[in-house]
Motif scaffolding. Sequence first.
Motif, mmCIF file in Angstrom:
data_model
loop_
_atom_site.group_PDB
_atom_site.id
_atom_site.type_symbol
_atom_site.label_atom_id
_atom_site.label_comp_id
_atom_site.label_asym_id
_atom_site.label_seq_id
_atom_site.Cartn_x
_atom_site.Cartn_y
_atom_site.Cartn_z
ATOM 1 N N PHE A 79 -12.064 -29.458 -21.885
ATOM 2 C CA PHE A 79 -11.898 -29.320 -23.217
ATOM 3 C C PHE A 79 -13.465 -29.381 -24.141
ATOM 4 C CE2 PHE A 79 -11.144 -30.988 -27.517
ATOM 5 C CZ PHE A 79 -9.797 -30.586 -27.942
ATOM 6 N N ASP A 80 -13.587 -29.909 -23.438
ATOM 7 C CA ASP A 80 -15.368 -29.044 -24.606
ATOM 8 C C ASP A 80 -16.280 -27.635 -24.626
ATOM 9 O OD1 ASP A 80 -15.618 -32.337 -25.002
ATOM 10 O OD2 ASP A 80 -16.786 -32.907 -23.823
ATOM 11 N N GLU A 81 -15.852 -27.168 -23.128
ATOM 12 C CA GLU A 81 -16.126 -26.172 -23.219
ATOM 13 C C GLU A 81 -15.439 -25.379 -23.416
ATOM 14 O OE1 GLU A 81 -17.115 -22.988 -19.737
ATOM 15 O OE2 GLU A 81 -16.382 -24.976 -19.029
ATOM 16 N N PHE A 82 -14.228 -25.889 -24.088
ATOM 17 C CA PHE A 82 -12.946 -24.478 -24.879
ATOM 18 C C PHE A 82 -13.514 -24.988 -26.103
ATOM 19 C CE2 PHE A 82 -8.852 -24.945 -26.710
ATOM 20 C CZ PHE A 82 -8.571 -23.482 -26.599
ATOM 21 N N LEU A 83 -13.636 -25.503 -26.339
ATOM 22 C CA LEU A 83 -13.630 -25.929 -28.158
ATOM 23 C C LEU A 83 -14.864 -25.082 -28.021
ATOM 24 C CD1 LEU A 83 -12.166 -27.517 -30.501
ATOM 25 C CD2 LEU A 83 -14.359 -29.581 -30.007
ATOM 26 N N GLU A 84 -16.139 -25.647 -27.515
ATOM 27 C CA GLU A 84 -17.184 -24.509 -27.580
ATOM 28 C C GLU A 84 -17.316 -23.159 -27.681
ATOM 29 O OE1 GLU A 84 -21.511 -24.901 -28.728
ATOM 30 O OE2 GLU A 84 -19.921 -26.840 -27.661
ATOM 31 N N GLU A 85 -16.193 -22.930 -26.591
ATOM 32 C CA GLU A 85 -15.964 -21.168 -27.287
ATOM 33 C C GLU A 85 -15.328 -20.977 -28.557
ATOM 34 O OE1 GLU A 85 -13.983 -20.564 -23.663
ATOM 35 O OE2 GLU A 85 -15.904 -20.797 -22.318
ATOM 36 N N LYS A 86 -14.253 -21.741 -28.407
ATOM 37 C CA LYS A 86 -13.486 -21.493 -30.121
ATOM 38 C C LYS A 86 -14.498 -21.663 -31.059
ATOM 39 C CE LYS A 86 -9.303 -20.403 -27.917
ATOM 40 N NZ LYS A 86 -8.914 -19.471 -28.380
ATOM 41 N N LYS A 87 -15.522 -21.863 -31.099
ATOM 42 C CA LYS A 87 -16.404 -22.979 -32.235
ATOM 43 C C LYS A 87 -17.435 -21.260 -32.433
ATOM 44 C CE LYS A 87 -18.547 -26.353 -32.649
ATOM 45 N NZ LYS A 87 -19.365 -28.093 -32.744
ATOM 46 N N GLU A 88 -17.649 -21.206 -30.951
ATOM 47 C CA GLU A 88 -18.627 -19.712 -30.979
ATOM 48 C C GLU A 88 -17.935 -18.770 -31.433
ATOM 49 O OE1 GLU A 88 -19.931 -19.335 -27.465
ATOM 50 O OE2 GLU A 88 -21.266 -21.710 -27.539
ATOM 51 N N GLU A 89 -16.561 -18.489 -31.073
ATOM 52 C CA GLU A 89 -15.401 -17.503 -31.476
ATOM 53 C C GLU A 89 -15.325 -17.534 -33.180
ATOM 54 O OE1 GLU A 89 -11.073 -15.847 -30.719
ATOM 55 O OE2 GLU A 89 -12.261 -16.656 -29.635
ATOM 56 N N PHE A 90 -15.036 -18.666 -33.579
ATOM 57 C CA PHE A 90 -15.289 -18.687 -35.051
ATOM 58 C C PHE A 90 -16.430 -18.068 -36.241
ATOM 59 C CE2 PHE A 90 -15.646 -22.062 -39.080
ATOM 60 C CZ PHE A 90 -14.304 -21.312 -39.546
ATOM 61 N N ILE A 91 -17.447 -18.776 -35.840
ATOM 62 C CA ILE A 91 -18.962 -19.197 -36.156
ATOM 63 C C ILE A 91 -19.050 -17.330 -35.827
ATOM 64 C CG2 ILE A 91 -21.226 -18.624 -36.395
ATOM 65 C CD1 ILE A 91 -20.675 -21.831 -34.865
ATOM 66 N N ALA A 92 -18.924 -16.352 -35.126
ATOM 67 C CA ALA A 92 -18.734 -15.384 -34.588
ATOM 68 C C ALA A 92 -17.816 -14.314 -35.919
ATOM 69 C CB ALA A 92 -18.315 -14.570 -33.132
ATOM 70 N N ASN A 93 -16.813 -14.613 -35.779
ATOM 71 C CA ASN A 93 -15.890 -14.162 -37.249
ATOM 72 C C ASN A 93 -16.333 -14.603 -38.288
ATOM 73 O OD1 ASN A 93 -14.347 -12.474 -35.166
ATOM 74 N ND2 ASN A 93 -12.938 -14.719 -34.367
ATOM 75 N N GLY A 94 -17.291 -14.677 -38.547
ATOM 76 C CA GLY A 94 -17.879 -14.955 -40.232
ATOM 77 C C GLY A 94 -18.310 -16.083 -40.679
ATOM 78 N N GLY A 95 -17.052 -18.164 -40.068
ATOM 79 C CA GLY A 95 -17.575 -18.478 -40.262
ATOM 80 C C GLY A 95 -18.247 -20.109 -40.506
ATOM 81 N N ASN A 96 -18.044 -20.563 -40.893
ATOM 82 C CA ASN A 96 -18.935 -21.493 -41.252
ATOM 83 C C ASN A 96 -18.582 -22.446 -39.975
ATOM 84 O OD1 ASN A 96 -20.812 -24.076 -42.539
ATOM 85 N ND2 ASN A 96 -21.321 -22.859 -44.285
ATOM 86 N N GLU A 97 -20.046 -23.431 -39.663
ATOM 87 C CA GLU A 97 -20.004 -24.231 -37.993
ATOM 88 C C GLU A 97 -19.193 -25.719 -39.219
ATOM 89 O OE1 GLU A 97 -22.048 -26.383 -34.669
ATOM 90 O OE2 GLU A 97 -23.392 -24.737 -36.499
#
Length: 672
Positions: A124-142
């Motif tokens: 889950f930690d790895e999955f969450l990390e990927e989703k966070k990176e995808e969110f940031i890559a799409n212009g989101g703020n961490e």
Amino acid sequence: MSEDKEQQLPENSIEENTAIESAKNTVEETVNTTEESTELPTEPSTDAKEALEETDVMNEIDDSNAEDAEDTDTVKRHEIPMPDYHEMSMENLVGELQRLVKNEKVQAIRKHVDTIKDEFNQKFDEFLEEKKEEFIANGGNEIDFRYNSVDKQQFNEVYSEYRDKRNQHYKSLEKSHKENLAYRLDLIEQLKALVNVEEDINTTYNNFKDIQAKWRHAGAIPRADYNNVWKTYHHHIEIFYDFLNINRDLRDLDFKHNLEEKGKIVARAEELSKEPDLNRAFRELQVLHKIWKEDLGPVGKDHREEIWDRFSAATKIIHERRQDYFKNLDKIKEENLERKHAIIAEINTLSENVSSNHGTLQQQIKKLEELREAFFKAGQVPQKVNSKTWNSFKGAVRVFNQNKNAFYKNLKKDQQENLDKKRALLEIAVSIKDSDDFDATTAEMKRIQGQWKKIGHVPRKYSDKLWKEFKTACNHYFDRLNALKNDAFKEEEANFKLKDEFLDRLKAFELSGDKAKDLEEIEKFSEEWKTYGRVPFKKKNINQKFDKIIDALYEKCGVSKQESELLKYGNKIQQLSNNDNQERAIQNERAFIRKKIDESKDEIRQLENNLQFFSNASETNPLVQDVIKRVNQHKESLGAWKAKLKKLNILKNTLLKEDQEVEETDEPTTEE
């Protein structure tokens, strides 16, 4: 995901490690000797190392038995298969946890649940990390990142249910453990009192047997007290047997029974030393030690050392075999570690060379997935470097994902710009698709189609719809154009037929010899020719045939080429004067003629400069003659263009004068 996979022993997973881990976590180290050490004044020993190893294995067995004694259902953990949880997805891990909590004793699944929890959290930690990176890559703020996972929610619910069941179970055990401990301590006090009671020895012995029976059925006690309590109990058992010296028959009878039973245990232990299933052998060895300790008393001093040595030797053989297995397992883990280091290095190389091409990057993403799978299948590594290896792996993957996301973030920006460009072209196509200015619109349509092809990719969700709309607009226009061309083609074919028939009449025309009359007839032919309109493009050379015949007729009439050009240009002047937009038509024609004049002057100047290179050459030189000929041709052409410009200027002045006269006529009369 955790990469640490459990290595499988024959048939089952490493339950023997459960005993070690449980002992470390739950058993208080209160004694350093085994039950047999209370039977003998000193344990048999060789060197200090062997004695230490023997103590370790005995303590391991005692600790595991203490855990099982605390709750008899705990032993069922050995019967529950330990699947390879590492290979399971988060969804499957939740399902496996639900099955265990629903169907198994809560105290028997602790090792399974802990392993499932570790695997799930890492995945889950790895999955969450990927989703966070995808969110940031799409212009989101961490700081704004949030993610709700159904799998995580379900896992938390099932784990909470397990924890509640576990707490409730141990809470209910706690009271009975305290009561059982108090009861056993009371039995020890009763045992101690037997040696001071003045009564018939047979009565005392029967009371002793009654205490032993009560002890065996007294129930579980806390594992932390297990070894101390049993040690104390056996200590007073030996004291009682020493007390029985006054009645050796009873004592020897017990010694004989205990020796026979312990002999059976030793025989079984010696058989287990050859058992190929180490996991099974060690578990049964624990049971044998439990029976030796809990169910049987001491034997005669003459047999104590011999019987213990045999049991200890069989135990040592099983222990050494397990040690050899784990040494080999350590070697395997080191080899696995080398493989994982190589995989991490390959991922690092991939991360440092992330492609800027979508197709190549997709291949790299596929390669990364292959490396990830290879990493997970590489097996267990030494525990001391497990966390470090896992973090190195996650770090390498994270760098790749960050570089990948950076590329697609820029690509998304480019695609948005491309989307805006294509939308602009679509607007143009829609706005001109019904235009009747076919010449200008056709050129514009072709231009925007060319531009469309040069523009790169747009977001997939817009691509098909946008192209369909653009194609529809273009097709609408060109369908109209083609329909018009079909009609025009029929008309052009008719014009060609008329012109072809006209040429036959023109070829049959013969000059009368009266120049003025003949020129007038030629003029009529030219006027009639203009009335026939356009012909198909592939057949437009018919116009050249007409010009050649007319030029030949003018030549027969004694008119020079320049004069014939001016005569024909008179027709052009007439067309300009009849044009709806005279001023613009004349302006365009003037610009065209001036351009031709300038081109002729440039050609003449260049050719005359070339003649300077032939200053010493004879005029009979073919090259010189060719240049002179071309100079004369361009001078003749220049004269013709100037004459045309003069006629055009006359037309312009005439039209200006006519306009002024009209304006003067339209002015109101001023009264004196």
